[in-house]
Design a protein around this motif. Structure first.
Motif, PDB file in Angstrom:
ATOM      1  N   GLY A  13      32.737   3.175  85.177  1.00  0.00           N
ATOM      2  CA  GLY A  13      32.890   4.279  86.107  1.00  0.00           C
ATOM      3  C   GLY A  13      34.343   4.534  86.475  1.00  0.00           C
ATOM      4  N   ARG A  14      34.668   5.772  86.802  1.00  0.00           N
ATOM      5  CA  ARG A  14      36.000   6.205  87.217  1.00  0.00           C
ATOM      6  C   ARG A  14      37.033   6.017  86.112  1.00  0.00           C
ATOM      7  NH1 ARG A  14      35.795   9.741  90.024  1.00  0.00           N
ATOM      8  NH2 ARG A  14      37.634   9.378  91.326  1.00  0.00           N
ATOM      9  N   GLY A 100      33.250   3.764  95.449  1.00  0.00           N
ATOM     10  CA  GLY A 100      31.900   3.420  95.029  1.00  0.00           C
ATOM     11  C   GLY A 100      31.563   1.955  95.201  1.00  0.00           C
ATOM     12  N   ILE A 101      32.504   1.070  94.880  1.00  0.00           N
ATOM     13  CA  ILE A 101      32.227  -0.364  95.009  1.00  0.00           C
ATOM     14  C   ILE A 101      32.097  -0.759  96.474  1.00  0.00           C
ATOM     15  CG2 ILE A 101      33.122  -2.680  94.548  1.00  0.00           C
ATOM     16  CD1 ILE A 101      32.073  -1.252  92.067  1.00  0.00           C
ATOM     17  N   GLY A 106      28.207   0.629  94.416  1.00  0.00           N
ATOM     18  CA  GLY A 106      27.489   1.821  94.003  1.00  0.00           C
ATOM     19  C   GLY A 106      27.652   2.214  92.557  1.00  0.00           C
ATOM     20  N   HIS A 107      28.597   1.620  91.831  1.00  0.00           N
ATOM     21  CA  HIS A 107      28.755   1.947  90.415  1.00  0.00           C
ATOM     22  C   HIS A 107      27.832   1.078  89.566  1.00  0.00           C
ATOM     23  CE1 HIS A 107      32.032   4.812  90.696  1.00  0.00           C
ATOM     24  NE2 HIS A 107      32.649   4.010  91.541  1.00  0.00           N
ATOM     25  N   HIS A 108      27.279   1.703  88.532  1.00  0.00           N
ATOM     26  CA  HIS A 108      26.313   1.035  87.658  1.00  0.00           C
ATOM     27  C   HIS A 108      26.769   1.142  86.212  1.00  0.00           C
ATOM     28  CE1 HIS A 108      22.974   0.372  90.591  1.00  0.00           C
ATOM     29  NE2 HIS A 108      23.666   1.297  91.261  1.00  0.00           N
ATOM     30  N   ARG A 201      33.186  13.978  92.374  1.00  0.00           N
ATOM     31  CA  ARG A 201      33.815  14.482  93.598  1.00  0.00           C
ATOM     32  C   ARG A 201      33.587  13.588  94.811  1.00  0.00           C
ATOM     33  NH1 ARG A 201      32.322  20.827  92.220  1.00  0.00           N
ATOM     34  NH2 ARG A 201      33.420  20.781  90.217  1.00  0.00           N
ATOM     35  N   SER A 202      32.430  12.959  94.901  1.00  0.00           N
ATOM     36  CA  SER A 202      32.151  12.131  96.077  1.00  0.00           C
ATOM     37  C   SER A 202      32.901  10.803  96.036  1.00  0.00           C
ATOM     38  CB  SER A 202      30.646  11.878  96.196  1.00  0.00           C
ATOM     39  OG  SER A 202      30.171  11.150  95.066  1.00  0.00           O
TER      40      SER A 202
END
Length: 244
Positions: A13-14, A100-101, A106-108, A201-202
């Motif tokens: 992610g990211r 997210g972390i 929150g990242h998968h 965006r979030s």
């Protein structure tokens, strides 16, 4: 005429997965899905070109740690699929992963030991996430995936899409308006042309001016060194070097 092959965009992610994935949203005749349920991937109509970004995990289709889906099952239904793994400098990726972390990882897909890291500093958790996915996840697809770099995409988006089109035998001239619109969105800094990927965006923080080397705005030298202690071996295997 043989249709374009199915595409799967993967990576931590990211790291540019979202904006890279959106390259296919309007490219040729591709039907693009961002983070679909894996059941939707299996049920897709492969008589038309399909593209997916990082499917969601499924209890019905358990995956090996590092991927969110069982690779062999995907290749059963899409044997012609082209996989792309996008990687980003770990120091920049860690800066972007923080939002997210911080939200209960929150990242998968999460590393199997993610709960053991919850008491660690946020940047250490982000570093572990990057290192695990780019080690255990990439190792599973390395034999069949094309490795691409966030930094190359940002530096020259036109050259980047040209490489992707060539790999998929897609005629750029027939897709010129779409490719030009996408390339304008891929910017190293915010400006009137930049349009962030919808699903990113979030997770954004207005704490940096550039995307490549943003870590120099967000991290102390001590934090960068601590991150490198976690990611160094994997980062070097992927062609990144310790910060000077």
């Amino acid at each position: 005429m043989t249709s374009a092959p199915p595409v799967m965009v993967l990576g931590c992610g990211r790291s540019g997965t979202s904006i890279f994935g959106e390259l296919f949203d309007g490219l040729d005749r591709y039907i693009y899905q961002s983070e679909p349920a894996f059941e939707a991937v299996l049920a897709a109509d492969y008589s038309t070109p399909q593209a997916f970004k990082v499917p969601r995990e499924s209890d019905l289709h358990p995956a090996r740690p590092g991927l969110s889906f069982p690779l062999d099952r995907f290749l059963e239904v899409a044997p012609r699929a082209r996989l792309f793994w996008i990687v980003r400098n770990p120091l920049d990726a860690v800066c972007s992963l923080r939002v997210g972390i911080a939200k209960r990882w929150g990242h998968h897909p999460r590393p199997p030991d993610w709960k053991d890291w919850l008491a660690e500093p946020l940047i250490a958790r982000c570093a572990h996430h990057w290192a695990f996915l780019n080690r255990a996840g990439y190792a599973q697809v390395e034999h069949c995936a094309t490795l691409v770099r966030f930094e190359e995409m940002i530096a020259d988006p036109a050259q980047f899409w040209a490489r992707i089109c060539a790999a998929l035998a897609i005629d750029p001239a027939a897709n010129a308006p779409h490719l030009a619109r996408w390339a304008k969105r891929v910017q190293n800094s915010n400006n009137k042309e930049f349009i962030e990927a919808q699903t990113s965006r979030s997770y954004s923080r207005p704490d940096h001016r550039v995307r490549v080397d943003r870590w120099r705005e967000n991290l102390t030298d001590e934090e960068a060194a601590a991150i490198w202690d976690v990611v160094g071996e994997t980062a070097q295997a992927l062609g990144y070097r310790a910060p000077a």
